[in-house]
Motif scaffolding. Structure first.
Motif, mmCIF file in Angstrom:
data_model
loop_
_atom_site.group_PDB
_atom_site.id
_atom_site.type_symbol
_atom_site.label_atom_id
_atom_site.label_comp_id
_atom_site.label_asym_id
_atom_site.label_seq_id
_atom_site.Cartn_x
_atom_site.Cartn_y
_atom_site.Cartn_z
ATOM 1 N N SER A 3 -3.726 -27.881 -0.078
ATOM 2 C CA SER A 3 -4.120 -27.587 1.290
ATOM 3 C C SER A 3 -5.047 -28.829 1.712
ATOM 4 O O SER A 3 -5.776 -29.598 0.904
ATOM 5 N N GLY A 4 -5.514 -28.942 3.134
ATOM 6 C CA GLY A 4 -6.347 -29.850 3.576
ATOM 7 C C GLY A 4 -5.651 -31.128 4.078
ATOM 8 O O GLY A 4 -4.773 -30.859 4.849
ATOM 9 N N TYR A 5 -6.146 -32.133 3.973
ATOM 10 C CA TYR A 5 -5.550 -33.651 4.462
ATOM 11 C C TYR A 5 -4.985 -34.025 3.277
ATOM 12 O O TYR A 5 -5.714 -34.751 2.597
ATOM 13 N N GLU A 6 -3.700 -34.221 3.462
ATOM 14 C CA GLU A 6 -2.803 -34.602 2.167
ATOM 15 C C GLU A 6 -3.207 -36.002 1.810
ATOM 16 O O GLU A 6 -3.119 -36.698 0.852
ATOM 17 N N GLY A 7 -3.364 -37.115 3.156
ATOM 18 C CA GLY A 7 -3.675 -38.305 2.975
ATOM 19 C C GLY A 7 -5.051 -38.633 2.262
ATOM 20 O O GLY A 7 -5.366 -39.811 2.159
ATOM 21 N N LEU A 8 -5.848 -37.674 2.364
ATOM 22 C CA LEU A 8 -7.287 -38.093 1.633
ATOM 23 C C LEU A 8 -7.305 -38.778 0.217
ATOM 24 O O LEU A 8 -6.795 -38.091 -0.661
ATOM 25 N N PRO A 9 -7.749 -39.968 0.249
ATOM 26 C CA PRO A 9 -7.716 -40.414 -1.306
ATOM 27 C C PRO A 9 -8.790 -39.654 -2.198
ATOM 28 O O PRO A 9 -9.746 -39.005 -1.537
ATOM 29 N N ASP A 10 -8.706 -39.706 -3.525
ATOM 30 C CA ASP A 10 -9.595 -39.005 -4.397
ATOM 31 C C ASP A 10 -10.407 -39.947 -5.089
ATOM 32 O O ASP A 10 -9.822 -41.189 -5.446
ATOM 33 N N ALA A 11 -11.546 -39.671 -5.448
ATOM 34 C CA ALA A 11 -12.316 -40.680 -6.366
ATOM 35 C C ALA A 11 -12.126 -40.456 -7.824
ATOM 36 O O ALA A 11 -12.699 -41.307 -8.362
ATOM 37 N N ALA A 12 -11.589 -39.458 -8.366
ATOM 38 C CA ALA A 12 -11.243 -39.112 -9.654
ATOM 39 C C ALA A 12 -10.290 -40.372 -10.095
ATOM 40 O O ALA A 12 -9.212 -40.346 -9.588
#
Lengths: 338, 458
Positions: free
Chosen positions: B99-108
């Motif tokens: 869920s949410g914004y699929e294109g959002l990069p992650d920091a981990a």
């Protein structure tokens, strides 16, 4: 790849203006106007016309094309970016917030917007120009003045005392289909647990579910309903037969929706749209302008119980598909009671 | 006196160095405050983002292989509480988007329980992203839930702009304060030098004693060389005065003998030309002998001035003595010497020196006055001072020479043909000034010179 397909699909759709399901379209101002401003709105033309007329008085060389569509259609039209509207006006605060949050709105800063109170502006993208409370609408024919419930607690007690009288004769939004109903319901749950108890009582009395406020008001007028819960008060007071209804602003808390405007990223005349926004803001918030709410809905005297929905990313929470799923499941189990 | 060759100023150089140091420090302070503030602002934003992401993660339930996330309203609304921010989030189970914004990069980048952060751009605006993870047991085995929450930086930018302004004010304030202190420090650092300058320039012209006042160690070499210079100067001065006195003394006796011989020859000779030549010779010898006498007087005065006596002197008495001693010479020149208005008064001083001074003034007056004229000596006294006035009816002093007359070997323009060394008034001036008095040289209205010696009364 998926995006490509989506884009192709949208390009195809762009050819047909009919891809947008409109409810009404009217043109204001001179035929020969040099500038045409295209507004997309969820508000009835009749409701919004005074704002347009007063704007055209100040700007005689501008014409305004006013299109009415449902909040979901407004959202979709702005998201697709195909229709080149200059201003999107909607009562669906959560969807408007999502549009702005996703970067589909332009920033607009002017003297008029800087004078706005904090709650009426978000990120220089969203501008609120009405405050419309969710009310309990009661048929005056069915109740005498004293027995009209003034808050949710009263309503619950009343329904429990005489279930047979109200069975099948109370109505509320079907939150699964109505964006505004969903917004009101979710905000109610934030304010108090009473909402869930009320929903269960409504469910136990076979409450009828409606798509929109106007249908509920009609149903109350015909006597089909005795009480309608979470109806837009502004729709009632604007009717000619408003005298037939008692409009209750619940004194435990009254949820207030803000109608907002935003200038889409793809606007072809963003400066003129900004001028229109400034006009709306001055008229709605300025001391000399029209009031934000109908004077009959005395919001000013209810400051303590006023639960004005805050524009901001919090509104995104109930748009989340997992969250929405969880909420609807709970709501269904309360109201359908199968 | 030549103006010293000036190059730069210690005070200015000190001030400049201190100012430059203060300026550099102020800039450093500005940047340090700003960088600390930036760090703190970043940390606080990170903390809020992490709290938001955790609250979403904590609301996740796994039941029957299905993940339900019922995250609280505050999870996102808290990110907007101070300033309007755009907010993005993403919930995923291992690599599958929930869920949410699929294109959002992650920091981990690694599986860690601690939150990880990254700054990047998303949907056209700069964002800060916090990512947290939690491992969960699924039907198929261990997996992990990951939540990323992102926020735009407008509030942080506002805060930083405000802090930047504050840092600027702090930096400027620091600079102003330092500049003020620099002025004070430069002033106090230069003060011993000022004191030394003052103490040296306050000295009388004859004072060549070594500087005894304490000085800072840096100035010791300077003061030591100054003292040694003055000592050498003193020695050389003494030596030359001794030499002059010795020379004058040695010359006087032979001169007297030559004069006597010339007079004897003059009396014997009948030749007119010889008489004239001898007369000129005697005149020249008188001149030299008088100069030698005054040089001796001057040497005596200088010697006594080093350590003058301090005794009570009746001024009128002293003046009378001097006048009476010179009266024969006045009579010889047929000059009327008047002594009047002798007001009584006492002063402290060296009798011999004062007498010498009076003698010199009166001698001058007699010398320059024509025969048959008057010379008048008066003694006046009032509350503040005592004065002795010498008036003659001679040619007076040439106006343009008056200020220089008391310098050594300076004589008035109109003194040609009269025997004199130019030392007389110099001696008078030194004596008077040694007694704290003043000498004033004027011309009388009716013609003739007037010399007034004033002393403070006891």
């Amino acid at each position: 790849m998926r995006n490509l397909v989506l884009s192709l699909c949208l390009i195809c759709c762009a050819g047909f203006a009919a891809a947008l399901e409109i409810e009404d379209n009217q043109r204001f101002g001179p035929e020969t106007a040099a500038v045409e401003l295209r507004l997309l709105s969820t508000a009835d033309t009749r409701f919004f016309a005074p704002m347009i007329v007063s704007f055209l008085e100040d700007n005689p060389d501008v014409a305004i094309d006013y299109t009415v569509a449902s909040s979901a259609e407004v959202m979709a039209a702005i998201q697709s970016g195909d229709h080149a509207f200059d201003l999107a006006i909607s009562s669906a605060m959560d969807l408007q917030t999502k549009l702005a949050n996703d970067g589909l709105a332009q920033r607009h800063i002017s003297d008029a917007t800087e004078a706005l109170p904090d709650w009426a502006i978000w990120n220089d993208m969203l501008f609120a120009f009405t405050q419309e409370p969710a009310t309990i609408v009661v048929s005056k024919r069915a109740f005498d003045e004293k027995s009209i419930p003034q808050n949710r607690q009263d309503l619950i007690s009343l329904l429990r005392q005489s279930p047979e009288r109200f069975r099948g004769r109370i109505g509320t939004y079907d939150v699964r289909g109505s964006g505004l109903g969903y917004l009101f319901a979710t905000q109610d749950t934030r304010a108090s647990e009473t909402y869930w108890r009320l929903t269960e009582v409504l469910g136990s009395l076979d409450a009828k579910l409606y798509c929109c406020s106007s249908d509920m008001i009609e149903a109350v007028k015909t006597g089909e309903l005795l009480i309608a819960y979470n109806v837009l008060g502004s729709y009632v007071v604007n009717r000619e037969d408003a005298e037939e209804f008692a409009i209750v602003l619940p004194d435990d808390f009254t949820t207030v929706m803000l109608r907002t405007a935003l200038i889409p990223k793809g606007a072809s005349r963003p400066e003129m749209a900004g001028t229109f926004v400034d006009h709306m803001m001055r008229r709605a918030h300025g001391s000399g302008g029209a009031r934000l709410t109908h004077p009959d809905l005395s919001l000013d005297t209810r400051v303590t119980a006023l639960n004005r929905i805050r524009i901001g990313p919090g509104l995104l929470v109930f748009l989340d598909q997992l969250k929405r799923q969880a909420f609807l499941t709970e709501w269904e189990s309360a109201i359908l009671q199968e | 006196m030549n103006a010293p060759n000036q190059q730069g100023s210690i005070r200015r150089r000190l001030l400049l160095s201190l100012m430059v140091a203060a300026g550099v420090l102020a800039v450093v302070v500005y940047f340090v405050v700003q960088s600390v503030a930036r760090q703190v602002a970043q940390e606080s934003q990170d903390n809020v983002l992490a709290a938001s992401a955790r609250s979403i993660l904590d609301s996740a339930r796994v039941a029957g292989g299905q993940v339900s996330v019922d995250f609280p309203y505050s999870a996102l609304s808290m990110l907007d509480s101070v300033s309007d921010e755009r907010v993005f989030y993403k919930i995923q189970l291992q690599d599958s988007f929930l869920s949410g914004y699929e294109g959002l990069p992650d920091a981990a980048e690694r599986l860690a329980e601690t939150p990880t952060y990254v700054s990047t751009e998303f949907l056209g605006e700069e964002v800060r992203i916090a990512t947290v993870r939690r491992s969960v047991s699924m039907d198929v085995g261990q997996s992990y839930l990951q939540v990323s929450v992102a926020q735009t930086l407008s509030g942080q930018k506002q805060t930083l702009a405000r802090i930047s302004r504050t840092a600027l004010v702090i930096g400027l304030g620091f600079f102003v304060l330092s500049a003020f202190l620099a002025v004070v420090v430069a002033q106090s650092a230069i003060r011993p030098l000022d004191r030394l300058t003052a103490s040296v320039s306050r000295r009388g012209p004859k004072d060549l004693r070594p500087v005894a006042a304490p000085v800072p160690s840096e100035m010791v070499p300077l003061v030591a060389s100054l003292n040694s210079l003055m000592e050498r100067l003193q020695r050389s001065l003494t030596r030359s005065e001794d030499f002059i006195a010795e020379a004058a003394h040695r010359v006087r006796t032979p001169l007297a003998i030559v004069r006597t011989k010339a007079e004897i020859i003059g009396r014997r000779s009948q030749d007119n030309e010889t008489q004239i030549a001898l007369s000129e010779m005697i005149h020249a010898i008188d001149d030299s002998s008088r100069t030698a006498g005054q040089l001796l007087d001057h040497a005596m005065v200088t010697f006594r001035l080093d350590d003058p006596l301090s005794e009570e002197i009746e001024l009128a008495q002293l003046v009378t003595d001097t006048v009476e001693r010179l009266r024969p010479i006045a009579d010889l020149k047929e000059i009327d010497l008047h002594l009047d208005r002798l007001t009584a008064g006492t002063l402290r001083g060296d009798r011999i020196l004062l007498q010498n001074a009076f003698h010199n003034v009166l001698d001058n007056a007699l010398k320059y006055s024509p025969a048959g004229s008057d010379v008048r000596v008066q003694c006046r006294a009032d509350d503040a001072e005592l004065s002795v006035v010498f008036q003659d009816t001679g040619p007076g002093f040439p106006a343009e020479d008056m200020p220089a007359l008391t310098d050594r070997f300076v004589r008035g323009d109109n003194a040609q043909g009269i025997v004199g060394s130019g030392l007389g008034l110099t001696i008078v001036k030194e004596v008077v000034e040694a007694h704290g008095g003043t000498i004033s040289i004027t011309n009388s209205k009716g013609g003739g010179g007037c010399v007034t010696l004033s002393f403070p009364s006891v």
